[in-house]
Design a protein around this motif. Structure first.
Motif, mmCIF file in Angstrom:
data_model
loop_
_atom_site.group_PDB
_atom_site.id
_atom_site.type_symbol
_atom_site.label_atom_id
_atom_site.label_comp_id
_atom_site.label_asym_id
_atom_site.label_seq_id
_atom_site.Cartn_x
_atom_site.Cartn_y
_atom_site.Cartn_z
ATOM 1 N N THR A 106 26.396 40.524 37.143
ATOM 2 C CA THR A 106 26.920 41.882 37.291
ATOM 3 C C THR A 106 27.626 42.007 38.628
ATOM 4 O O THR A 106 28.727 42.577 38.717
ATOM 5 C CB THR A 106 25.787 42.924 37.177
ATOM 6 N N ALA A 107 27.044 41.451 39.678
ATOM 7 C CA ALA A 107 27.700 41.464 40.986
ATOM 8 C C ALA A 107 28.987 40.647 40.960
ATOM 9 O O ALA A 107 30.006 41.063 41.521
ATOM 10 C CB ALA A 107 26.755 40.933 42.054
ATOM 11 N N THR A 108 28.966 39.493 40.315
ATOM 12 C CA THR A 108 30.178 38.664 40.217
ATOM 13 C C THR A 108 31.299 39.457 39.555
ATOM 14 O O THR A 108 32.445 39.442 40.021
ATOM 15 C CB THR A 108 29.886 37.387 39.414
ATOM 16 N N HIS A 109 30.991 40.164 38.480
ATOM 17 C CA HIS A 109 31.961 40.976 37.756
ATOM 18 C C HIS A 109 32.499 42.105 38.643
ATOM 19 O O HIS A 109 33.721 42.303 38.756
ATOM 20 C CB HIS A 109 31.285 41.551 36.508
ATOM 21 N N GLU A 110 31.600 42.841 39.297
ATOM 22 C CA GLU A 110 32.028 43.983 40.110
ATOM 23 C C GLU A 110 32.803 43.554 41.355
ATOM 24 O O GLU A 110 33.759 44.233 41.766
ATOM 25 C CB GLU A 110 30.824 44.839 40.496
ATOM 26 N N VAL A 111 32.422 42.452 41.948
ATOM 27 C CA VAL A 111 33.183 41.942 43.093
ATOM 28 C C VAL A 111 34.595 41.556 42.656
ATOM 29 O O VAL A 111 35.558 41.698 43.408
ATOM 30 C CB VAL A 111 32.465 40.752 43.758
ATOM 31 N N GLY A 112 34.737 41.094 41.412
ATOM 32 C CA GLY A 112 36.067 40.827 40.878
ATOM 33 C C GLY A 112 36.942 42.068 40.950
ATOM 34 O O GLY A 112 38.108 42.008 41.357
ATOM 35 N N HIS A 113 36.407 43.230 40.546
ATOM 36 C CA HIS A 113 37.154 44.488 40.665
ATOM 37 C C HIS A 113 37.478 44.781 42.132
ATOM 38 O O HIS A 113 38.610 45.165 42.467
ATOM 39 C CB HIS A 113 36.340 45.647 40.099
ATOM 40 N N TYR A 114 36.492 44.627 42.991
ATOM 41 C CA TYR A 114 36.656 44.872 44.428
ATOM 42 C C TYR A 114 37.799 44.029 45.005
ATOM 43 O O TYR A 114 38.490 44.435 45.934
ATOM 44 C CB TYR A 114 35.333 44.555 45.123
ATOM 45 N N LEU A 115 38.011 42.849 44.400
ATOM 46 C CA LEU A 115 39.081 41.946 44.848
ATOM 47 C C LEU A 115 40.311 42.017 43.929
ATOM 48 O O LEU A 115 41.127 41.106 43.896
ATOM 49 C CB LEU A 115 38.550 40.513 44.929
ATOM 50 N N ASN A 116 40.435 43.118 43.175
ATOM 51 C CA ASN A 116 41.653 43.466 42.426
ATOM 52 C C ASN A 116 41.795 42.813 41.058
ATOM 53 O O ASN A 116 42.914 42.612 40.580
ATOM 54 C CB ASN A 116 42.921 43.215 43.249
ATOM 55 N N LEU A 117 40.703 42.513 40.400
ATOM 56 C CA LEU A 117 40.777 42.041 39.020
ATOM 57 C C LEU A 117 40.438 43.173 38.072
ATOM 58 O O LEU A 117 39.491 43.941 38.300
ATOM 59 C CB LEU A 117 39.808 40.878 38.785
ATOM 60 N N ARG A 118 41.198 43.268 36.989
ATOM 61 C CA ARG A 118 40.911 44.229 35.940
ATOM 62 C C ARG A 118 40.076 43.557 34.857
ATOM 63 O O ARG A 118 39.922 42.334 34.837
ATOM 64 C CB ARG A 118 42.220 44.756 35.342
#
Length: 335
Positions: A240-252
């Protein structure tokens, strides 16, 4: 090839993050996942929905978004042409803010260290399940994203709140939360007891890079899905953190939060909607009349933790664009 959409025009293609509940007649019958027996049923992340509302309400944020995407496209084009070299590995300092009512919600230091280790493995391409990437996607796997995470501080606060919603209350001391530690220079994570909504239980949500340095910038994760030890299956591997950090780093989200949507990444196959559970490779979707297998094992899909284990090279470039010295999150860089 999916082309980058500039500015607010992209907002027209955004829809709620729980679009996996929408029936899609163009989806192949083979694109079905095993059902999972768990508290939430499906992964639920409203990051894009929250972003859409924030952009609609804030002209300054919309301009930041437009600048972010223009800079991202320039960086990626220059990278392809050899005009710029990706910087070396960037180490991001992390502050974990724990809000708890019960002992179970007060996640231990060991569990926090465990979560940081998962992030470093997943973003370093050294995760133990990387060998599961199908041959079809080996040529576009990201490998090492060149981003690492280092715990700088843990802030704990007891609370009487039994649950939190996605209104950022946990990010303000004045509303019972914890104020962010210098969000320009530190990546803040808030761990809270639970985040139930009428649409389902939220596992986590994030702000995107146009929010860099703002008071609410960072990631929120519900305690049952943080780390591994004691976490709730099937979301108990720290992804879940890996997924959310992806958003934080500009991934949709990989399906672009729309039917056959655009995630602004060229090497992730277009798919009709989100995946869930533990799909068996290959799964097929039909978009624009073309049937092809989808990258459901990508960290930005909605599958169970055990079924996600890769980023693509295009996603890597987008993330590197925001942590580069010219990027929106340059302030996180440790020199």
């Amino acid at each position: 090839m999916k082309k980058l959409l500039f500015g607010i025009l992209a907002l027209g293609f955004m829809s709620a993050c729980n679009s996996d509940n929408v029936s899609n007649q163009s989806e192949d019958a083979t694109n079905k996942s095993e059902s999972s027996s768990n508290v939430t049923g499906k992964r639920f992340c409203p990051s894009e929905e929250i972003r859409k509302q924030a952009l609609q309400n804030n002209p300054e944020l919309r301009q930041r978004y437009a600048d972010l995407e223009a800079n991202t496209e320039k960086f990626m084009n220059d990278l392809k042409l050899g005009k710029v070299l990706a910087d070396g590995t960037v180490e991001i300092p992390v502050v974990v803010n724990v809000l708890y009512k019960t002992a179970a919600q007060n996640v231990s230091d060991a569990r926090i260290a465990e979560q940081i280790a998962v992030l470093n493995a997943d973003y370093g391409g050294s995760n133990s399940d990387v060998s599961k990437i199908p041959t079809e996607f080996q040529s576009v796997k990201a490998g090492d994203v060149k981003v690492r995470f280092k715990l700088s501080n843990t802030v704990r606060k007891a609370t009487t709140k039994t649950s939190w919603t996605d209104n950022d209350a946990m990010k303000k001391a004045s509303t019972g939360g914890i104020d962010a530690t210098n969000p320009t220079n530190y990546f803040n994570i808030w761990v809270v007891g639970s985040m139930p909504t009428s649409q389902g239980e939220i596992l986590g949500y994030a702000t995107f890079p146009e929010s860099a340095g703002l008071w609410n910038d960072g990631v929120v994760i519900a305690a049952p899905y943080f780390g591994k030890t004691g976490a709730t299956s099937p979301f108990n591997l720290g992804r879940t953190a890996t997924h959310e950090v992806g958003h934080y780093l500009n991934l949709r989200h990989i399906w672009g939060d729309a039917n056959c949507g655009n995630d602004l990444v060229a090497d992730t196959p277009t798919q009709t909607t989100s995946s869930s559970g533990k799909p068996t490779y290959p799964q097929y979707n039909t978009c624009s009349g073309t049937s092809r297998s989808i990258m459901f094992m990508n960290y930005m899909d909605y599958v169970d933790d055990a079924a996600m284990f890769m980023f693509s090279a295009g996603q890597k470039s987008r993330m590197q664009a925001v942590v580069a010295s010219s990027g929106s999150r340059a302030g996180l860089r440790v020199y």
